[in-house]
Structure formats: structure tokens, C-alpha cells
Enzyme design. Structure first.
Site, PDB file in Angstrom:
ATOM      1  CG  HIS A 121       4.815  49.042  78.656  1.00 30.06           C
ATOM      2  ND1 HIS A 121       6.268  47.772  78.466  1.00 30.06           N
ATOM      3  CD2 HIS A 121       4.486  48.265  79.906  1.00 30.06           C
ATOM      4  CE1 HIS A 121       5.651  46.689  78.883  1.00 30.06           C
ATOM      5  NE2 HIS A 121       4.977  47.254  80.558  1.00 30.06           N
ATOM      6  CG  ASP A 122       8.323  48.153  75.009  1.00 27.43           C
ATOM      7  OD1 ASP A 122       8.956  48.160  74.781  1.00 27.43           O
ATOM      8  OD2 ASP A 122       7.996  48.234  76.171  1.00 27.43           O
ATOM      9  N   GLY A 139       2.657  44.253  77.988  1.00 28.14           N
ATOM     10  CA  GLY A 139       3.474  44.739  77.219  1.00 28.14           C
ATOM     11  C   GLY A 139       4.099  43.288  76.455  1.00 28.14           C
TER      12      GLY A 139
END
Length: 280
Positions: A121-122, A139
Site C-alpha cells: 500500500h501507498d 508500505g
């Protein structure tokens, strides 16, 4: 013409562009956008607010846009993007963003993600990035344009990897890698710079000589690092490659320390020049 296999499941609301090919047993969510000419070969999952760029190709058992592996995530609206002409190989996972980042996980244009690579994520990947088999990005990792990460490399969350950097296979990256840097080992150490990658992208021999001198000043010479950084900035004010490294190091948003310099022993050299530490 657009071609969708009868066994594919396309949710109502999904946007499918012209010339898209969707093979057997793919599952496309209602917020997905598949742009013109993209191809999902088979058994591909596209979930959430995910955009697959024009001409991208995704091979079997890849999963793009599924929820982040973040215990704080409670289903908030976030996004995932795969850039145009990127190639995603078998079993790759790319998770949509969490609420603690910028709201989007992005893979740039012309990237290649080899089998079983993971983009958490991200993460933000620039254009032309290559992740070899089984690379793992935690992340909020940022990877600059043209960077190459070797098979099995693991990158700690919030690390930044500069443009055209090169990470050896099985490296454990816990700190930021400056542009053009070559790192090796567990934990990863800076052992040189990506000479071949720079040459392929038009850098001159004079620029490489200057970069070698700058790397020696910044990462090998004795003395306080801040003073050496200022010295490099003043010595080569008009050399864009050196100034790019300095700007990366001085970035006020940097959250991790800079990777430490090291040296490869002879049996470990592989494709690296022992004297100059030049990545192949």
C-alpha cells in the site's frame, strides 16, 4: 476489437476501453477502469478503484487493487494505478493505498514486475522500474524512474530509492538509496553506482568521471558528512547528476537515514568493478 471471455466476471459499473482483451476467469470490480488496449490474460483480479493503463498486460494470478495489509484500514476509499504499457507477470500483488498515505498506490508507465513481486500500500513507482522475481516492497516505498531491484530483494517501509538505482538480488534495504547508487547485501550497503544504466540513458564519460569523484567525496572521504555534502554542492554546481544526488539527500520529507557505504569482497563481486564499484 474488445474481447472478453465468457467466464470472466465484469461487475456492473466497470469501465472497459477499446481493444481490451480479458481472458478466462478474470474478476473485475465495479470501480475498475481498464484503458484502451490493455490485456488481462487469465485469472486476474482487479479490485477497488483501480486503473489499468493503456496497453498494459497482466498475466495469470496477479491481483491488483485489493485491500492493503494494514490493520488500520477499515475500507476507506483509496486508489491503485498501473501505468500504460507496464507488464505484470504471474502472481504479482499490488495493493491499493491506505488512509495513512497519499491515497494512491501507483506503478508508473513502462514498468516490468516479474513473477511473485509484491507492491504494498501507498508505494509509488516511477516509469521504467523493474522488479525481478519475488521482490517485496513494504508500505510507502518510493522508487525512482528506471530503478532495478534484483530477485528476492526486500525493502523496508518508507524507504526511498533514487532514479536509476540498482539493488542486488536478496538485498535487505532498510535505508534510502541515492540516485544511481548500487547496493548489495543484508543489510544493503552502498558499493558503487550504476554506470551501465547511466550510459544507456545518454550520460557522457565526462559526467561519469565527475560522478565517480562526487561519490568518493560523499561516501568514502573522511570528515563530517554535512561538510562534504556542502563541498560537493559548491564544487559541481552545474553538474545535474551530482545535484540530483544532493537534492535527494537534502529532501526535508525524507523519513529514513541514508544507506551506509560498504565494500564487496572478491567472491561477491559478480558484475561489479571491484575498484570503482560500477554496477553492470
Amino acid at each position: 476489437m474488445t474481447a472478453i471471455h465468457p467466464s470472466a466476471q465484469i461487475a456492473e459499473g466497470a469501465s472497459i476501453g477499446a481493444g481490451v482483451r480479458i481472458g478466462p476467469f478474470c474478476a473485475i470490480g465495479p470501480e475498475a477502469v481498464i484503458e484502451d488496449g490493455a490485456e488481462l490474460v487469465s485469472h486476474v483480479v482487479v479490485d477497488g478503484a483501480t486503473r489499468i493503463g493503456a496497453g498494459a498486460k497482466v498475466l495469470p494470478f496477479a491481483s491488483i487493487g485489493t485491500p492493503p495489509q494494514d490493520t488500520k484500514y477499515k475500507g476507506e476509499p483509496t486508489r491503485c494505478e498501473l501505468g500504460a504499457r507496464s507488464l505484470v507477470r504471474e502472481g504479482v500483488t499490488i495493493h491499493r493505498a491506505s488512509v495513512g498515505g497519499g491515497g494512491v498506490t501507483r506503478v508508473g508507465a513502462g514498468c516490468m514486475l516479474m513473477a511473485q513481486a509484491h507492491v504494498a500500500h501507498d508505494c509509488i513507482l516511477g516509469d521504467g522500474v523493474i522488479l525481478a522475481n519475488n521482490v517485496m516492497l513494504g508500505g510507502h516505498v518510493h522508487v525512482g524512474d528506471g530503478a532495478f531491484l534484483g530477485g528476492g530483494a526486500a525493502v523496508h517501509q518508507t524507504v526511498r530509492i533514487g532514479r536509476l538505482a540498482m539493488v542486488s538480488g536478496l538485498a535487505g534495504v532498510t535505508n534510502d538509496i541515492p540516485p544511481f547508487g548500487y547496493v548489495f547485501g543484508l543489510p544493503a550497503r552502498l558499493v558503487g553506482f550504476n554506470k551501465v544504466g547511466l550510459l544507456r540513458r545518454g550520460a557522457s564519460r565526462d559526467q561519469l568521471r565527475t560522478l565517480r569523484l562526487a561519490n568518493a567525496l560523499l561516501f568514502k572521504d573522511p570528515g563530517e558528512f554535512a561538510a562534504r555534502l556542502q563541498q560537493a554542492a559548491e564544487r559541481w554546481p552545474d553538474e545535474p547528476l551530482v545535484q540530483e544526488i544532493i537534492a535527494f539527500i537534502r529532501d526535508p520529507d525524507r523519513r529514513r537515514q541514508l544507506v551506509r557505504p560498504g565494500r564487496m569482497t572478491a567472491p561477491e563481486l559478480g558484475g561489479v568493478d571491484e575498484e570503482n564499484g560500477e554496477g553492470q
